[in-house]
Design an enzyme around this catalytic site. Structure first.
Site, PDB file in Angstrom:
ATOM      1  N   ARG A 153     -13.663  -5.000   2.993  1.00  0.00           N
ATOM      2  CA  ARG A 153     -12.542  -4.599   3.827  1.00  0.00           C
ATOM      3  C   ARG A 153     -12.733  -4.830   5.331  1.00  0.00           C
ATOM      4  O   ARG A 153     -11.846  -4.547   6.120  1.00  0.00           O
ATOM      5  CB  ARG A 153     -12.270  -3.094   3.643  1.00  0.00           C
ATOM      6  CG  ARG A 153     -11.425  -2.764   2.471  1.00  0.00           C
ATOM      7  CD  ARG A 153      -9.980  -3.215   2.622  1.00  0.00           C
ATOM      8  NE  ARG A 153      -9.198  -2.364   3.500  1.00  0.00           N
ATOM      9  CZ  ARG A 153      -8.204  -2.786   4.287  1.00  0.00           C
ATOM     10  NH1 ARG A 153      -7.939  -4.068   4.346  1.00  0.00           N
ATOM     11  NH2 ARG A 153      -7.527  -1.949   5.024  1.00  0.00           N
ATOM     12  N   ARG A 198       0.871  -1.160   0.000  1.00  0.00           N
ATOM     13  CA  ARG A 198       0.000   0.000   0.000  1.00  0.00           C
ATOM     14  C   ARG A 198       0.914   1.218   0.000  1.00  0.00           C
ATOM     15  O   ARG A 198       1.908   1.231   0.754  1.00  0.00           O
ATOM     16  CB  ARG A 198      -0.883   0.018   1.252  1.00  0.00           C
ATOM     17  CG  ARG A 198      -1.909   1.123   1.236  1.00  0.00           C
ATOM     18  CD  ARG A 198      -2.647   1.260   2.536  1.00  0.00           C
ATOM     19  NE  ARG A 198      -1.875   2.068   3.485  1.00  0.00           N
ATOM     20  CZ  ARG A 198      -2.436   2.618   4.560  1.00  0.00           C
ATOM     21  NH1 ARG A 198      -3.720   2.408   4.839  1.00  0.00           N
ATOM     22  NH2 ARG A 198      -1.703   3.363   5.380  1.00  0.00           N
ATOM     23  N   TRP A 229     -10.981  12.055   8.276  1.00  0.00           N
ATOM     24  CA  TRP A 229      -9.522  11.860   8.461  1.00  0.00           C
ATOM     25  C   TRP A 229      -9.058  10.668   7.661  1.00  0.00           C
ATOM     26  O   TRP A 229      -9.724   9.637   7.605  1.00  0.00           O
ATOM     27  CB  TRP A 229      -9.214  11.622   9.936  1.00  0.00           C
ATOM     28  CG  TRP A 229      -7.805  11.204  10.160  1.00  0.00           C
ATOM     29  CD1 TRP A 229      -6.676  11.969   9.979  1.00  0.00           C
ATOM     30  CD2 TRP A 229      -7.354   9.903  10.552  1.00  0.00           C
ATOM     31  NE1 TRP A 229      -5.563  11.239  10.241  1.00  0.00           N
ATOM     32  CE2 TRP A 229      -5.927   9.968  10.593  1.00  0.00           C
ATOM     33  CE3 TRP A 229      -7.994   8.700  10.859  1.00  0.00           C
ATOM     34  CZ2 TRP A 229      -5.143   8.871  10.950  1.00  0.00           C
ATOM     35  CZ3 TRP A 229      -7.206   7.600  11.184  1.00  0.00           C
ATOM     36  CH2 TRP A 229      -5.815   7.710  11.243  1.00  0.00           C
ATOM     37  N   HIS A 259      -8.977   6.810   2.265  1.00  0.00           N
ATOM     38  CA  HIS A 259      -9.359   7.047   3.663  1.00  0.00           C
ATOM     39  C   HIS A 259     -10.531   8.014   3.802  1.00  0.00           C
ATOM     40  O   HIS A 259     -10.504   8.928   4.622  1.00  0.00           O
ATOM     41  CB  HIS A 259      -8.143   7.551   4.454  1.00  0.00           C
ATOM     42  CG  HIS A 259      -8.041   6.926   5.808  1.00  0.00           C
ATOM     43  ND1 HIS A 259      -8.366   7.592   6.955  1.00  0.00           N
ATOM     44  CD2 HIS A 259      -7.679   5.695   6.194  1.00  0.00           C
ATOM     45  CE1 HIS A 259      -8.182   6.808   8.008  1.00  0.00           C
ATOM     46  NE2 HIS A 259      -7.769   5.638   7.571  1.00  0.00           N
ATOM     47  N   GLU A 307      -4.346  -7.535   4.571  1.00  0.00           N
ATOM     48  CA  GLU A 307      -3.500  -6.445   5.069  1.00  0.00           C
ATOM     49  C   GLU A 307      -2.631  -6.961   6.204  1.00  0.00           C
ATOM     50  O   GLU A 307      -3.097  -7.712   7.064  1.00  0.00           O
ATOM     51  CB  GLU A 307      -4.378  -5.302   5.581  1.00  0.00           C
ATOM     52  CG  GLU A 307      -3.594  -4.128   6.144  1.00  0.00           C
ATOM     53  CD  GLU A 307      -4.514  -2.984   6.510  1.00  0.00           C
ATOM     54  OE1 GLU A 307      -5.731  -3.168   6.549  1.00  0.00           O
ATOM     55  OE2 GLU A 307      -3.989  -1.880   6.754  1.00  0.00           O
ATOM     56  N   GLU A 332      -8.880   2.198  -2.001  1.00  0.00           N
ATOM     57  CA  GLU A 332      -9.659   1.902  -0.786  1.00  0.00           C
ATOM     58  C   GLU A 332     -10.316   3.150  -0.219  1.00  0.00           C
ATOM     59  O   GLU A 332      -9.743   4.234  -0.244  1.00  0.00           O
ATOM     60  CB  GLU A 332      -8.704   1.321   0.256  1.00  0.00           C
ATOM     61  CG  GLU A 332      -9.296   1.084   1.602  1.00  0.00           C
ATOM     62  CD  GLU A 332      -8.264   0.607   2.602  1.00  0.00           C
ATOM     63  OE1 GLU A 332      -7.143   0.255   2.186  1.00  0.00           O
ATOM     64  OE2 GLU A 332      -8.572   0.593   3.795  1.00  0.00           O
ATOM     65  N   GLU A 363     -13.849  -1.017   6.111  1.00  0.00           N
ATOM     66  CA  GLU A 363     -13.175  -1.214   7.409  1.00  0.00           C
ATOM     67  C   GLU A 363     -13.912  -0.515   8.550  1.00  0.00           C
ATOM     68  O   GLU A 363     -13.729  -0.875   9.709  1.00  0.00           O
ATOM     69  CB  GLU A 363     -11.734  -0.734   7.357  1.00  0.00           C
ATOM     70  CG  GLU A 363     -11.571   0.743   7.256  1.00  0.00           C
ATOM     71  CD  GLU A 363     -10.109   1.155   7.253  1.00  0.00           C
ATOM     72  OE1 GLU A 363      -9.346   0.618   6.438  1.00  0.00           O
ATOM     73  OE2 GLU A 363      -9.735   1.989   8.082  1.00  0.00           O
ATOM     74  N   TYR A 376      -2.856  11.506   6.878  1.00  0.00           N
ATOM     75  CA  TYR A 376      -3.138  10.106   7.170  1.00  0.00           C
ATOM     76  C   TYR A 376      -2.162   9.180   6.460  1.00  0.00           C
ATOM     77  O   TYR A 376      -1.828   9.378   5.288  1.00  0.00           O
ATOM     78  CB  TYR A 376      -4.576   9.728   6.725  1.00  0.00           C
ATOM     79  CG  TYR A 376      -4.638   8.243   6.664  1.00  0.00           C
ATOM     80  CD1 TYR A 376      -4.494   7.546   5.460  1.00  0.00           C
ATOM     81  CD2 TYR A 376      -4.662   7.515   7.857  1.00  0.00           C
ATOM     82  CE1 TYR A 376      -4.423   6.166   5.445  1.00  0.00           C
ATOM     83  CE2 TYR A 376      -4.587   6.149   7.843  1.00  0.00           C
ATOM     84  CZ  TYR A 376      -4.467   5.475   6.641  1.00  0.00           C
ATOM     85  OH  TYR A 376      -4.372   4.119   6.653  1.00  0.00           O
ATOM     86  N   ASP A 408      -4.984   4.000  -0.162  1.00  0.00           N
ATOM     87  CA  ASP A 408      -6.125   4.224   0.723  1.00  0.00           C
ATOM     88  C   ASP A 408      -6.545   5.698   0.663  1.00  0.00           C
ATOM     89  O   ASP A 408      -5.803   6.575   1.085  1.00  0.00           O
ATOM     90  CB  ASP A 408      -5.707   3.860   2.167  1.00  0.00           C
ATOM     91  CG  ASP A 408      -6.894   3.703   3.100  1.00  0.00           C
ATOM     92  OD1 ASP A 408      -6.741   3.062   4.152  1.00  0.00           O
ATOM     93  OD2 ASP A 408      -7.972   4.219   2.750  1.00  0.00           O
TER      94      ASP A 408
HETATM   95  C1  CS2 Z   1      -6.302   2.101   7.601  1.00  0.00           C
HETATM   96  C2  CS2 Z   1      -6.297   1.875   9.079  1.00  0.00           C
HETATM   97  O1  CS2 Z   1      -5.213   0.020   7.461  1.00  0.00           O
HETATM   98  C3  CS2 Z   1      -5.979   0.810   6.890  1.00  0.00           C
HETATM   99  O2  CS2 Z   1      -6.494   0.613   5.785  1.00  0.00           O
HETATM  100  O3  CS2 Z   1      -7.465   2.661   7.109  1.00  0.00           O
HETATM  101  O4  CS2 Z   1      -4.965   1.908   9.470  1.00  0.00           O
HETATM  102  C4  CS2 Z   1      -7.063   2.878   9.910  1.00  0.00           C
HETATM  103  O5  CS2 Z   1      -6.544   4.172   9.703  1.00  0.00           O
HETATM  104  C5  CS2 Z   1      -6.919   2.471  11.362  1.00  0.00           C
HETATM  105  O6  CS2 Z   1      -7.389   1.153  11.492  1.00  0.00           O
HETATM  106  C6  CS2 Z   1      -7.708   3.386  12.270  1.00  0.00           C
HETATM  107  O7  CS2 Z   1      -7.596   2.910  13.601  1.00  0.00           O
HETATM  108 MG    MG Z   2      -8.063   1.844   5.307  1.00  0.00          MG
END
Ligand code: CS2
Ligand code: MG
Length: 408
Positions: A289, A147, A408, A218, A345, A242, A268, A159, A216
């Site tokens: 995810r 990633r 975020w 995010h 991941e 993602e 996620e 991030y 990502d």
């Molecule tokens: C992120 C995560 O791994 C990922 O794809 O989106 O690291 C996420 O930021 C954290 O799980 C938040 O606690």
């Molecule tokens: Mg993520």
């Protein structure tokens, strides 16, 4: 046989984890991950103040009945805290069942469908030199997928970017121990949209076309911004983009699909199959995810992934460092057994964490294997855990340059 005791262990070996310990009347112990980054104590309380007493005395073998009892019996449905608590109970009961059967959990899920689980690492860098160094380092370690996250000129800490400097393993921990207030970061989507396609072009130029690249978003782009991003990066053949846009607005993904064939991964922050219903039945995503820890455990994840399989959608189970080694092991057993596996991941935990959680999964040339210990294959060392006090830590809050709160 019955459940004799239920204990909640909160420990913080570098970051906070919540673990459930279920012990049967015959002394068989099962472990479950209940970690919810930034809201750990809410899940710990849900387990110790509400679920523990209703579990003692129940038949530990009745996993489906216990799941339904905890899901429907609470009356209030869904949500990250409830589903993380149910997940921990579910994982512990599956751990116990597999230990009693004397086999690794994946054998109870249908046995192995592959020899190993392809994983992706988190390569990041504040600038292209640091990012390139990280990618090269992970490739050296045998990873076939990374990633990639990088800084955006003009913006500070954002991030996914470790400020740890050049090197392969960045211990990137997003939750900051900053007292009662989350840290704040600044964001500007336009600068990001203008910067990233060139980064992917340079990565492809330097590392070729074989390496699987993931990115990502995010949750930070609007649907039309995500459509533009997905179209702009099409030439760089991403394995997935993602969280391109906040996924709870499920129909927004129709707009991205209209403009691009870049594969999409979402989920996620979801915690039940209902969060995916439109995304899956309309094939608006390519990878699911969710983490086992946040989606009601192995029982619920297996059902979700079987539902996704009907639509040609594959797994991409969430595995950051804020999923404990117990939650990671649960993911690996599912990854090994299901047919519609996509990728896993893998953010390796730090040494302190691995002192507390004794794992048996192994890494070899870019693939993980859960191991063949009976159960999940992870044991928590309670003495080691007691040495690491819980410390409040929150995920950052993001603001646009004009001060507006943003994802975020
Ligand atoms: C992120 C995560 O791994 C990922 O794809 O989106 O690291 C996420 O930021 C954290 O799980 C938040 O606690
Ligand atoms: Mg993520």
């Amino acid at each position: 046989m019955s459940i004799a005791s239920v204990d909640v262990i909160v420990t913080s070996p570098g970051r906070n984890f919540v673990t459930l310990k279920v012990t049967t009347s015959d002394g068989v112990v099962g472990w479950g991950d209940a970690t919810l980054n930034g809201r750990e104590l809410s899940v710990a309380s849900y387990l110790s103040d509400h679920l523990a007493s209703m579990l003692v005395g129940r038949d530990e073998d009745r996993i489906e009945d216990t799941w339904q009892y905890l899901y429907r019996g609470a009356y209030w449905r869904r949500g990250p805290v409830t589903m993380a608590a149910i997940a921990a109970v579910d994982m512990a009961l599956w751990d116990i069942k597999a230990k009693k059967a004397g086999m690794p959990l994946y054998q109870l899920l249908g046995g192995a469908s592959r020899d190993g689980v392809r994983v992706y690492a988190h390569a990041s860098g504040t600038d292209f030199a640091a990012l390139s160094n990280a990618i090269a380092g992970y490739r050296e370690l045998g990873f076939t997928a990374v990633r990639v996250q990088t800084g955006v000129p003009g913006l500070g800490q954002i991030y996914g970017v470790s400020a740890a400097g050049p090197g392969v393993r960045y211990d990137y921990e997003p939750a900051k121990r900053s007292g009662d207030r989350p840290a704040e970061e600044q964001w500007d989507t336009r600068q990001y949209l203008n910067h990233m396609p060139g980064v992917f072009a340079k990565i492809r130029e330097e590392f070729g076309t074989d390496l699987r690249l993931l990115h990502d978003g995010h949750h930070r782009m609007s649907p039309i911004e995500a459509a533009r991003f997905a179209k702009d990066v099409e030439p760089y053949d991403l394995f997935w983009l993602e969280d391109a846009t906040p996924g709870e607005d499920q129909t927004a993904l129709r707009l991205i699909r209209q403009h691009s064939t870049t594969p999409l991964a979402i989920g996620e922050v979801f915690n039940t199959v209902y969060d995916y219903q439109t995304l899956i039945t309309e094939r608006l995503i390519d990878y699911v995810r969710s983490a086992v820890t946040h989606t009601g455990g192995i029982t619920a994840m297996k059902k979700l992934l079987d539902f996704a399989a009907i639509y040609g959608i594959r797994s991409g189970i969430h595995g950051p460092t804020d999923i404990s080694p117990v939650g990671m092991a649960a993911a690996l057993h599912l990854d090994l057994a299901i047919h519609n596996f996509g990728i896993q991941e893998y953010m390796p935990h730090n040494e302190q964490t691995l002192e507390v959680f004794r794992t048996s999964f192994t890494f070899d040339k870019g693939f993980l294997h859960p191991g063949d210990q009976p159960g999940l294959g992870v044991e928590l060392d309670e003495d080691a855990a007691s040495a690491f006090e819980y410390t409040k830590a929150y995920l950052p809050v993001n603001r646009l340059l004009d001060g507006t709160v943003h994802d975020w």
